[in-house]
Design a protein around this motif. Sequence first.
Motif, PDB file in Angstrom:
ATOM      1  N   PRO A  50       0.799  -1.227   0.000  1.00 20.41           N
ATOM      2  CA  PRO A  50       0.000   0.000   0.000  1.00 20.41           C
ATOM      3  C   PRO A  50       0.836   1.284   0.000  1.00 20.41           C
ATOM      4  CG  PRO A  50      -0.909  -1.591   1.539  1.00 20.41           C
ATOM      5  CD  PRO A  50       0.414  -2.138   1.090  1.00 20.41           C
ATOM      6  N   ALA A  51       2.069   1.208   0.502  1.00 23.06           N
ATOM      7  CA  ALA A  51       2.913   2.405   0.558  1.00 23.06           C
ATOM      8  C   ALA A  51       3.540   2.741  -0.794  1.00 23.06           C
ATOM      9  CB  ALA A  51       4.015   2.212   1.603  1.00 23.06           C
ATOM     10  N   SER A  52       3.515   1.799  -1.710  1.00 21.34           N
ATOM     11  CA  SER A  52       4.117   2.006  -3.028  1.00 21.34           C
ATOM     12  C   SER A  52       3.170   2.767  -3.947  1.00 21.34           C
ATOM     13  CB  SER A  52       4.472   0.653  -3.657  1.00 21.34           C
ATOM     14  OG  SER A  52       4.901   0.822  -4.993  1.00 21.34           O
ATOM     15  N   ALA A  53       3.764   3.528  -4.881  1.00 20.42           N
ATOM     16  CA  ALA A  53       2.966   4.257  -5.864  1.00 20.42           C
ATOM     17  C   ALA A  53       2.418   3.320  -6.928  1.00 20.42           C
ATOM     18  CB  ALA A  53       3.800   5.354  -6.516  1.00 20.42           C
ATOM     19  N   HIS A  54       2.958   2.107  -6.986  1.00 22.99           N
ATOM     20  CA  HIS A  54       2.521   1.127  -7.974  1.00 22.99           C
ATOM     21  C   HIS A  54       1.594   0.102  -7.321  1.00 22.99           C
ATOM     22  CE1 HIS A  54       2.611  -1.399 -11.532  1.00 22.99           C
ATOM     23  NE2 HIS A  54       2.924  -2.428 -10.781  1.00 22.99           N
ATOM     24  N   VAL A  55       0.478  -0.173  -7.949  1.00 30.10           N
ATOM     25  CA  VAL A  55      -0.496  -1.129  -7.413  1.00 30.10           C
ATOM     26  C   VAL A  55      -0.199  -2.528  -7.932  1.00 30.10           C
ATOM     27  CG1 VAL A  55      -2.927  -1.816  -7.398  1.00 30.10           C
ATOM     28  CG2 VAL A  55      -2.303   0.606  -7.181  1.00 30.10           C
ATOM     29  N   THR A  56      -0.059  -3.480  -7.005  1.00 27.95           N
ATOM     30  CA  THR A  56       0.112  -4.884  -7.356  1.00 27.95           C
ATOM     31  C   THR A  56      -0.891  -5.704  -6.558  1.00 27.95           C
ATOM     32  OG1 THR A  56       2.493  -4.574  -7.734  1.00 27.95           O
ATOM     33  CG2 THR A  56       1.706  -6.835  -7.481  1.00 27.95           C
ATOM     34  N   LEU A  57      -1.918  -6.191  -7.219  1.00 25.56           N
ATOM     35  CA  LEU A  57      -2.951  -6.972  -6.542  1.00 25.56           C
ATOM     36  C   LEU A  57      -2.525  -8.431  -6.417  1.00 25.56           C
ATOM     37  CD1 LEU A  57      -6.123  -5.496  -8.280  1.00 25.56           C
ATOM     38  CD2 LEU A  57      -5.193  -4.895  -6.036  1.00 25.56           C
ATOM     39  N   TYR A  58      -2.931  -9.066  -5.325  1.00 24.78           N
ATOM     40  CA  TYR A  58      -2.570 -10.470  -5.094  1.00 24.78           C
ATOM     41  C   TYR A  58      -3.519 -11.069  -4.058  1.00 24.78           C
ATOM     42  CZ  TYR A  58      -0.556  -9.775  -0.418  1.00 24.78           C
ATOM     43  OH  TYR A  58      -0.389  -9.531   0.918  1.00 24.78           O
ATOM     44  N   ASN A  59      -3.306 -12.349  -3.751  1.00 21.42           N
ATOM     45  CA  ASN A  59      -4.002 -13.055  -2.672  1.00 21.42           C
ATOM     46  C   ASN A  59      -5.524 -12.937  -2.742  1.00 21.42           C
ATOM     47  OD1 ASN A  59      -4.165 -14.630  -0.352  1.00 21.42           O
ATOM     48  ND2 ASN A  59      -4.092 -12.881   1.028  1.00 21.42           N
ATOM     49  N   PRO A  60      -6.146 -13.414  -3.806  1.00 22.33           N
ATOM     50  CA  PRO A  60      -7.608 -13.293  -3.929  1.00 22.33           C
ATOM     51  C   PRO A  60      -8.367 -14.115  -2.888  1.00 22.33           C
ATOM     52  CG  PRO A  60      -6.706 -14.670  -5.687  1.00 22.33           C
ATOM     53  CD  PRO A  60      -5.538 -14.080  -4.971  1.00 22.33           C
ATOM     54  N   ILE A  61      -9.375 -13.483  -2.298  1.00 28.74           N
ATOM     55  CA  ILE A  61     -10.323 -14.150  -1.411  1.00 28.74           C
ATOM     56  C   ILE A  61     -11.632 -14.205  -2.185  1.00 28.74           C
ATOM     57  CG2 ILE A  61     -11.518 -14.055   0.800  1.00 28.74           C
ATOM     58  CD1 ILE A  61      -9.232 -12.216   1.770  1.00 28.74           C
ATOM     59  N   CYS A  62     -12.093 -15.399  -2.532  1.00 28.48           N
ATOM     60  CA  CYS A  62     -13.200 -15.524  -3.485  1.00 28.48           C
ATOM     61  C   CYS A  62     -14.423 -16.242  -2.919  1.00 28.48           C
ATOM     62  CB  CYS A  62     -12.729 -16.270  -4.735  1.00 28.48           C
ATOM     63  SG  CYS A  62     -11.441 -15.401  -5.662  1.00 28.48           S
ATOM     64  N   TYR A  63     -15.568 -15.852  -3.433  1.00 23.26           N
ATOM     65  CA  TYR A  63     -16.831 -16.530  -3.125  1.00 23.26           C
ATOM     66  C   TYR A  63     -17.581 -16.734  -4.439  1.00 23.26           C
ATOM     67  CZ  TYR A  63     -21.573 -17.425  -1.564  1.00 23.26           C
ATOM     68  OH  TYR A  63     -22.808 -17.990  -1.376  1.00 23.26           O
ATOM     69  N   PRO A  64     -17.966 -17.992  -4.746  1.00 26.57           N
ATOM     70  CA  PRO A  64     -17.537 -19.229  -4.084  1.00 26.57           C
ATOM     71  C   PRO A  64     -16.080 -19.543  -4.428  1.00 26.57           C
ATOM     72  CG  PRO A  64     -18.822 -19.740  -6.025  1.00 26.57           C
ATOM     73  CD  PRO A  64     -18.873 -18.247  -5.889  1.00 26.57           C
ATOM     74  N   GLU A  65     -15.547 -20.597  -3.841  1.00 28.94           N
ATOM     75  CA  GLU A  65     -14.140 -20.940  -4.037  1.00 28.94           C
ATOM     76  C   GLU A  65     -13.808 -21.144  -5.506  1.00 28.94           C
ATOM     77  OE1 GLU A  65     -11.451 -21.288  -2.209  1.00 28.94           O
ATOM     78  OE2 GLU A  65     -12.266 -20.886  -0.209  1.00 28.94           O
ATOM     79  N   ALA A  66     -14.753 -21.689  -6.279  1.00 33.35           N
ATOM     80  CA  ALA A  66     -14.513 -21.983  -7.693  1.00 33.35           C
ATOM     81  C   ALA A  66     -14.175 -20.731  -8.493  1.00 33.35           C
ATOM     82  CB  ALA A  66     -15.731 -22.676  -8.303  1.00 33.35           C
ATOM     83  N   PHE A  67     -14.601 -19.558  -7.994  1.00 32.69           N
ATOM     84  CA  PHE A  67     -14.339 -18.315  -8.720  1.00 32.69           C
ATOM     85  C   PHE A  67     -12.880 -17.892  -8.625  1.00 32.69           C
ATOM     86  CE2 PHE A  67     -14.877 -13.683  -9.530  1.00 32.69           C
ATOM     87  CZ  PHE A  67     -15.471 -13.790 -10.789  1.00 32.69           C
ATOM     88  N   LEU A  68     -12.119 -18.570  -7.786  1.00 28.88           N
ATOM     89  CA  LEU A  68     -10.684 -18.305  -7.686  1.00 28.88           C
ATOM     90  C   LEU A  68     -10.005 -18.438  -9.049  1.00 28.88           C
ATOM     91  CD1 LEU A  68      -8.250 -17.747  -5.802  1.00 28.88           C
ATOM     92  CD2 LEU A  68      -8.068 -20.223  -5.476  1.00 28.88           C
TER      93      LEU A  68
END
Length: 250
Positions: A50-68
């Motif tokens: 979060p402190a970086s100027a660049h956004v890197t998304l990771y670690n998805p929490i999904c519902y339902p699990e199959a949507f991962l």
Amino acid sequence: MEKNQFLVINDLIYDMYSWNSLDDIKENVFQRLKLIVPFSYASILLNQDPASAHVTLYNPICYPEAFLEAEEAYLAYEPDADYMMWNLYAKESKLLRSSAILDEQTRLNSPLYMNCYRKFDVYDDMQFTIVHEGKLLGLLTLYRTSIDGAFTTDDMFFIRALGMHLNAVMHRILSPHPTGHISDKKHLDELKERFHLTGREAEILSHLYLFESNAEIADALGIRENTLQKHLQNLFRKLNVTSKWEVLRL
């Protein structure tokens, strides 16, 4: 807002402040949120730094699990291909729905959609950026299929009602040592003087802004919970509020 919707939202907000980990979110938020805003799929993606100027998304929490599968495909895709990416760089929370930005033809024929979401028959999505003090913590996205139809402005109203609480709770969960402006002694002293708080009331106020439960506060202060309740009543009266959540807004 119908009475049952209000009760579900109120209960969810109350429960949010007891969450202590991402597992609590995974187990508690999506199914209850679905009672307020119907959807077929949902996810929370975290921002790696979060402190970086660049956004890197990771670690998805999904519902339902199959949507991962869909979100992992999204994370592996070229970020610039996402027409909503600009939303992640705002310094405050934003709530957007794809159907209000792009027409159906463009939306459902984009390379990103074809490679990541077509398999799940996604028709529309609504994104809420989770932001604290100008820093992106993550992204909550709700998805509807073609059978569900598009999200509405009423749906957006309900997510906005939950948004500020989600920002605060996610900050607490993701921070190793959660703090806020209220923990600054100078600021706390200013509030104490402004509202004519006693030393005990100011101490309780500092604990409230660390999102501690009544049991945790009572234990830390070495008092009984019914004694704490009396202090809280006096504190709320002086602050001209009626609940903890209004204290947090204050």
